[in-house]
Design an enzyme around this catalytic site. Sequence first.
Site, mmCIF file in Angstrom:
data_model
loop_
_atom_site.group_PDB
_atom_site.id
_atom_site.type_symbol
_atom_site.label_atom_id
_atom_site.label_comp_id
_atom_site.label_asym_id
_atom_site.label_seq_id
_atom_site.Cartn_x
_atom_site.Cartn_y
_atom_site.Cartn_z
ATOM 1 N N ASN A 1 -2.914 6.180 15.669
ATOM 2 C CA ASN A 1 -4.061 5.733 14.888
ATOM 3 C C ASN A 1 -4.428 4.323 15.322
ATOM 4 O O ASN A 1 -3.558 3.468 15.432
ATOM 5 C CB ASN A 1 -3.725 5.723 13.388
ATOM 6 C CG ASN A 1 -3.450 7.123 12.881
ATOM 7 O OD1 ASN A 1 -4.217 8.053 13.112
ATOM 8 N ND2 ASN A 1 -2.322 7.286 12.214
ATOM 9 N N CYS B 1 -0.999 6.496 9.098
ATOM 10 C CA CYS B 1 0.241 5.877 9.600
ATOM 11 C C CYS B 1 -0.084 4.649 10.437
ATOM 12 O O CYS B 1 -0.938 4.702 11.308
ATOM 13 C CB CYS B 1 1.011 6.826 10.503
ATOM 14 S SG CYS B 1 1.353 8.411 9.793
ATOM 15 N N CYS C 1 1.636 -1.167 15.032
ATOM 16 C CA CYS C 1 1.626 -0.917 13.587
ATOM 17 C C CYS C 1 1.256 -2.174 12.833
ATOM 18 O O CYS C 1 1.870 -3.226 13.002
ATOM 19 C CB CYS C 1 3.015 -0.434 13.153
ATOM 20 S SG CYS C 1 3.142 -0.116 11.383
ATOM 21 N N GLU D 1 0.836 -1.199 0.000
ATOM 22 C CA GLU D 1 0.000 0.000 0.000
ATOM 23 C C GLU D 1 0.867 1.242 0.000
ATOM 24 O O GLU D 1 1.974 1.252 0.514
ATOM 25 C CB GLU D 1 -0.927 0.007 1.211
ATOM 26 C CG GLU D 1 -2.034 -1.019 1.069
ATOM 27 C CD GLU D 1 -3.117 -0.907 2.131
ATOM 28 O OE1 GLU D 1 -4.129 -1.580 1.978
ATOM 29 O OE2 GLU D 1 -2.949 -0.166 3.108
HETATM 30 N N1 SAH Z 1 10.156 1.422 9.710
HETATM 31 C C1 SAH Z 1 10.265 2.842 9.608
HETATM 32 C C2 SAH Z 1 9.403 3.379 8.508
HETATM 33 C C3 SAH Z 1 7.909 3.304 8.755
HETATM 34 S S1 SAH Z 1 7.426 4.897 9.082
HETATM 35 C C4 SAH Z 1 10.022 3.469 10.962
HETATM 36 O O1 SAH Z 1 9.731 2.730 11.882
HETATM 37 O O2 SAH Z 1 10.178 4.663 11.125
HETATM 38 C C5 SAH Z 1 5.864 4.741 9.718
HETATM 39 C C6 SAH Z 1 5.622 5.795 10.733
HETATM 40 O O3 SAH Z 1 4.304 5.648 11.237
HETATM 41 C C7 SAH Z 1 6.561 5.639 11.905
HETATM 42 O O4 SAH Z 1 6.879 6.838 12.517
HETATM 43 C C8 SAH Z 1 5.691 4.793 12.798
HETATM 44 O O5 SAH Z 1 6.157 4.746 14.076
HETATM 45 C C9 SAH Z 1 4.346 5.466 12.611
HETATM 46 N N2 SAH Z 1 3.243 4.631 13.049
HETATM 47 C C10 SAH Z 1 3.196 3.283 13.070
HETATM 48 N N3 SAH Z 1 2.033 2.850 13.570
HETATM 49 C C11 SAH Z 1 1.320 3.954 13.886
HETATM 50 C C12 SAH Z 1 0.024 4.154 14.432
HETATM 51 N N4 SAH Z 1 -0.761 3.148 14.756
HETATM 52 N N5 SAH Z 1 -0.399 5.431 14.609
HETATM 53 C C13 SAH Z 1 0.382 6.463 14.264
HETATM 54 N N6 SAH Z 1 1.614 6.336 13.753
HETATM 55 C C14 SAH Z 1 2.075 5.089 13.549
#
Ligand code: SAH
Length: 330
Positions: A283, A324, A109, A81
């Site tokens: 989220n 995210c 996540c 996605e």
């Molecule tokens: N693996 C890398 C790239 C992914 S970035 C990393 O960890 O940074 C994805 C972003 O979205 C990251 O900052 C992650 O922490 C954030 N993210 C993941 N799950 C989320 C959620 N449920 N709500 C808000 N942000 C989230």
Amino acid sequence: MNLTKLGKIFADQEKFRIKQAEKLIFKDLISDWKQASVFSLALREKLQENLPLAIENKLFISKDGRSAKAIIFLEDGFKIETALMAHGDGRNTACLSCQVGCPLACKFCISGTNFKRNLTLDEILSQALFWARYLKEKKIGRLSNIVFMGSGEPFLNYQNVFQAISYLNSPDYFDISARKISISTIGVSEGIRKMVNEKYQVNLAVSLHFVDERTRVEMMPATKKYSLKKMWEAIDYYIKETNRKVMFEYILIKGLNDSKKEAEALALIMKKPLYAVNLIRYNKTGKLEPSETKAITDFRGVLRNRGVEVVERHRFNEDIFGACGQLIGK
Ligand code: SAH
């Protein structure tokens, strides 16, 4: 799309022909070789057969009519996605994935539930191309910003990500300035150090989320390997060498990391030049709950009072489960 194949198909053609083809793909943003009237019918047919330009997808458009997410179907049957955030002020940001699923398996996540493999250069670029075409077709504008914040860990697919960046940045392809390209990492110190020597001055964002290492390891099990100590050393080296800002992402999860005490602890760590915080309301992806608005305001207040630079991430695509942490969830 397959850039290597493009070279092969044009190997026996005059040199300017491949340039014409690249212009058609990346500047004119054609999605069908039928539109390539500068080429002979025979060449168009050959291209159509060997290098079709269509990107197999399922598109979901947000209520605002601009932001969107797309599922892209890969040749081997896997899917990824990617999301688009049209800010309405000329900035149009594509959020790209760099792996099928993600090997990190952070508990908050969804992308981390089903790791399969790294994406190829073409698969990374296809996502940007997809949104460039979409923006043109909808007359919204051009693709201006890129964030590597979709599924996957960019520093675990380092070579393909940086090769993609060279195309994204090149005036002959996407022509996006390096300053408008950001990479987000869980804190892979080798990657942070390696990036210092890259030609492209892209922005670095680091998923910090927890100041207490025990909670961090519990919620982000992969950080057992990428310890905070090694991460801070790599980041300080990065800042010393590049003099560029590092953005620390901090998701606010109710009752888990959003207390005043944690804000104070974060403020202490952030009291360094070129450190900045990006607060992100969590989220929903499962049982955890996002922080209350008041908790977020208080948390931000503590940081600001301590002189820390703070920005809050605008929320996009929640209605289509494309925010995210939600990519490849439903
Ligand atoms: N693996 C890398 C790239 C992914 S970035 C990393 O960890 O940074 C994805 C972003 O979205 C990251 O900052 C992650 O922490 C954030 N993210 C993941 N799950 C989320 C959620 N449920 N709500 C808000 N942000 C989230």
